[in-house]
Design a protein around this motif. Structure first.
Motif, PDB file in Angstrom:
ATOM      1  N   VAL A  97     -10.219  -3.326  23.560  1.00  0.00           N
ATOM      2  CA  VAL A  97     -10.205  -2.520  22.334  1.00  0.00           C
ATOM      3  C   VAL A  97     -11.371  -3.003  21.482  1.00  0.00           C
ATOM      4  CG1 VAL A  97      -7.722  -2.010  22.275  1.00  0.00           C
ATOM      5  CG2 VAL A  97      -8.559  -4.159  21.331  1.00  0.00           C
ATOM      6  N   THR A  98     -11.532  -2.464  20.302  1.00  0.00           N
ATOM      7  CA  THR A  98     -12.732  -2.813  19.529  1.00  0.00           C
ATOM      8  C   THR A  98     -12.431  -3.583  18.240  1.00  0.00           C
ATOM      9  OG1 THR A  98     -12.648  -0.578  18.654  1.00  0.00           O
ATOM     10  CG2 THR A  98     -14.174  -0.957  20.456  1.00  0.00           C
ATOM     11  N   SER A  99     -11.192  -4.035  18.050  1.00  0.00           N
ATOM     12  CA  SER A  99     -10.917  -4.875  16.878  1.00  0.00           C
ATOM     13  C   SER A  99      -9.783  -5.840  17.199  1.00  0.00           C
ATOM     14  CB  SER A  99     -10.528  -4.031  15.651  1.00  0.00           C
ATOM     15  OG  SER A  99      -9.226  -3.511  15.819  1.00  0.00           O
ATOM     16  N   GLU A 100      -9.747  -6.935  16.432  1.00  0.00           N
ATOM     17  CA  GLU A 100      -8.679  -7.926  16.619  1.00  0.00           C
ATOM     18  C   GLU A 100      -7.312  -7.289  16.363  1.00  0.00           C
ATOM     19  OE1 GLU A 100      -9.126 -11.348  14.094  1.00  0.00           O
ATOM     20  OE2 GLU A 100      -7.187 -12.190  14.677  1.00  0.00           O
ATOM     21  N   ALA A 101      -7.233  -6.464  15.296  1.00  0.00           N
ATOM     22  CA  ALA A 101      -5.941  -5.848  14.949  1.00  0.00           C
ATOM     23  C   ALA A 101      -5.444  -4.965  16.091  1.00  0.00           C
ATOM     24  CB  ALA A 101      -6.072  -5.037  13.659  1.00  0.00           C
ATOM     25  N   ALA A 102      -6.367  -4.217  16.704  1.00  0.00           N
ATOM     26  CA  ALA A 102      -5.972  -3.341  17.816  1.00  0.00           C
ATOM     27  C   ALA A 102      -5.529  -4.183  19.015  1.00  0.00           C
ATOM     28  CB  ALA A 102      -7.128  -2.430  18.201  1.00  0.00           C
ATOM     29  N   ALA A 103      -6.223  -5.296  19.271  1.00  0.00           N
ATOM     30  CA  ALA A 103      -5.834  -6.170  20.393  1.00  0.00           C
ATOM     31  C   ALA A 103      -4.419  -6.702  20.178  1.00  0.00           C
ATOM     32  CB  ALA A 103      -6.834  -7.319  20.533  1.00  0.00           C
ATOM     33  N   LEU A 104      -4.112  -7.078  18.945  1.00  0.00           N
ATOM     34  CA  LEU A 104      -2.770  -7.605  18.654  1.00  0.00           C
ATOM     35  C   LEU A 104      -1.709  -6.510  18.809  1.00  0.00           C
ATOM     36  CD1 LEU A 104      -3.643  -9.957  15.657  1.00  0.00           C
ATOM     37  CD2 LEU A 104      -2.953 -10.645  17.973  1.00  0.00           C
ATOM     38  N   ARG A 105      -2.070  -5.273  18.467  1.00  0.00           N
ATOM     39  CA  ARG A 105      -1.090  -4.175  18.602  1.00  0.00           C
ATOM     40  C   ARG A 105      -0.770  -3.910  20.085  1.00  0.00           C
ATOM     41  NH1 ARG A 105      -3.779  -2.021  13.885  1.00  0.00           N
ATOM     42  NH2 ARG A 105      -5.308  -0.920  15.140  1.00  0.00           N
ATOM     43  N   VAL A 106      -1.802  -3.889  20.938  1.00  0.00           N
ATOM     44  CA  VAL A 106      -1.496  -3.615  22.351  1.00  0.00           C
ATOM     45  C   VAL A 106      -0.773  -4.815  22.975  1.00  0.00           C
ATOM     46  CG1 VAL A 106      -3.246  -1.824  22.766  1.00  0.00           C
ATOM     47  CG2 VAL A 106      -3.839  -4.202  23.164  1.00  0.00           C
ATOM     48  N   MET A 107      -1.118  -6.031  22.507  1.00  0.00           N
ATOM     49  CA  MET A 107      -0.420  -7.225  23.027  1.00  0.00           C
ATOM     50  C   MET A 107       1.058  -7.168  22.638  1.00  0.00           C
ATOM     51  SD  MET A 107      -1.287 -11.280  22.447  1.00  0.00           S
ATOM     52  CE  MET A 107      -3.029 -11.030  22.322  1.00  0.00           C
ATOM     53  N   GLU A 108       1.317  -6.823  21.388  1.00  0.00           N
ATOM     54  CA  GLU A 108       2.707  -6.741  20.903  1.00  0.00           C
ATOM     55  C   GLU A 108       3.495  -5.716  21.737  1.00  0.00           C
ATOM     56  OE1 GLU A 108       4.979  -5.966  16.629  1.00  0.00           O
ATOM     57  OE2 GLU A 108       2.851  -5.587  16.805  1.00  0.00           O
ATOM     58  N   ALA A 109       2.852  -4.583  22.036  1.00  0.00           N
ATOM     59  CA  ALA A 109       3.545  -3.534  22.806  1.00  0.00           C
ATOM     60  C   ALA A 109       3.867  -4.029  24.213  1.00  0.00           C
ATOM     61  CB  ALA A 109       2.679  -2.274  22.863  1.00  0.00           C
TER      62      ALA A 109
END
Ligand code: NAP
Length: 341
Positions: A97-109
């Protein structure tokens, strides 16, 4: 059993992966494709494959057992989240993904889903030369790794499309990932130096010299040159306590003729890593057929995103930018073993 896959994004690498899935590998069938450009998708679709109007139609189709994402980076998050919600294994080209926040969201999912579904396209980990290099380091006969010199040279990049940020947030991710993997370490800080610019790159910030400070104290220097003209040249040498281990130059064939002794240089990444991409998909097909993923994970994509962000901060600040990772979820294995300093 044949794994039935759908491909999202039928541009340059999407077409290359469709070629290997249909002409090189077994145990897999491309049953669907989609692209913003429907005509491009139709042209890339193998015989009998359905052209879906949208990524969500492809992901939710009962025909599609697993998904391959080859769209551009900003589209990855939404497509990954849809695959995880559908419980379908997914191969996602880098960047995750292109941001830390997005990486954390997909990791959480994925953590909430409870099983690995996502594999990220860091193909160097499947390259036979890098695997031999890692086996030597892991074997311990050379002692602890102290420094890794990584060279990443492209003959050219698309003018106007490749910007000055991209050596740091697009190209560097491969070197960052392979450094973490080779050294079994995490990146703790990043510095960037910009030497005299190559006139071949015009206004482009090229080359760049990056210093990755690893958590163990090891240092990684990365040369990124994207207009080197003579070919695609990937090098790597690890200096350890009791010896040095290096990648061979590829291709390894040495030509002797009336012009002297020389080795050919690959034209581009497709040629240099063709076998690594094949092997990456061989291993993905086995894992995806079992409803899971192998190799580079969302954790690794997250780590690479943090390095890219820190590199962009470092080129602006001129200093050392540190990286703070969250605690590693158990889904991604034990905390990275880092050699004592
Ligand atoms: P590309 O030639 O531009 O292809 C991307 C394709 O995806 C284009 O046809 C694009 O359509 C389409 N697309 C973009 N957003 C989409 C969306 N939301 N839904 C459906 N289709 C969409 O780019 P590429 O070089 O193939 O790169 C694709 C991805 O692979 C990138 O993430 C890139 O970083 C990665 N990559 C990895 C490697 C590697 O070494 N592992 C090498 C090359 C590329 P439009 O052109 O109309 O936008």
């Amino acid at each position: 059993m044949t794994l039935k896959v759908g491909v999202i994004g039928t541009g340059m690498i999407g077409q290359d992966h469709i070629r290997r899935l249909t002409k090189v590998l077994s145990g897999v069938e491309v049953v669907g494709v989609t692209d913003i450009d429907q005509a491009r998708a139709a042209a890339a679709a193998p015989e009998g494959a359905e052209v879906f109007a949208t990524p969500s139609a492809l992901i939710s189709s009962e025909k599609v057992q697993a998904v391959i994402i080859c769209s551009w980076g900003p589209a990855h998050e939404e497509q990954l989240l849809a695959c995880i919600a559908a419980g379908k294994p997914v191969f996602c080209e880098k960047p995750l993904v292109t941001s830390e926040a997005a990486a954390l969201r997909v990791m959480e999912a994925e953590v909430a889903f409870g099983r690995r579904l996502v594999q990220v396209g860091f193909m160097r980990r499947f390259d036979a030369d890098y695997r031999r290099l890692k086996a030597v380091i892991d074997g311990g006969e050379l002692g602890a790794p102290l420094m890794f010199h990584s060279v990443h040279r492209n003959a050219s990049v698309p003018e106007g499309l490749y910007t000055s940020e991209m050596p740091l947030n697009d190209t560097l991710v491969h070197d960052a990932d392979i450094s973490r993997w080779l050294l079994s370490d995490e990146v703790a800080g990043v510095e960037v130096r910009v030497p005299r610019r190559s006139a071949r790159g015009g206004e482009l910030r090229d080359p760049v010299f990056v210093l990755l400070h690893m958590a163990s104290g090891a240092l990684v220097d990365v040369e990124i040159s994207v207009n080197i003209a003579y070919g695609y040249d990937i090098r790597g040498e690890v200096s350890c306590e009791a010896g040095v281990a290096a990648l061979p130059n590829r291709p390894a064939t040495v030509i002797s003729d009336s012009d002297g002794i020389r080795q050919a240089i690959p034209k581009d990444w497709r040629e240099r890593f063709i076998e690594a991409y094949d092997q990456e998909f061989r291993e993905w097909i086995v894992a995806a057929s079992q409803g899971t993923a192998t190799g580079p994970s969302i954790w690794d994509g997250y780590a690479a995103t943090l390095v890219a962000d820190a590199a962009l901060r470092a080129v602006a600040s001129g200093g050392l930018e540190s990286i703070n990772m969250i605690a590693k979820p158990g889904l991604y294995g034990p905390p990275t073993a880092i050699a004592a300093q």
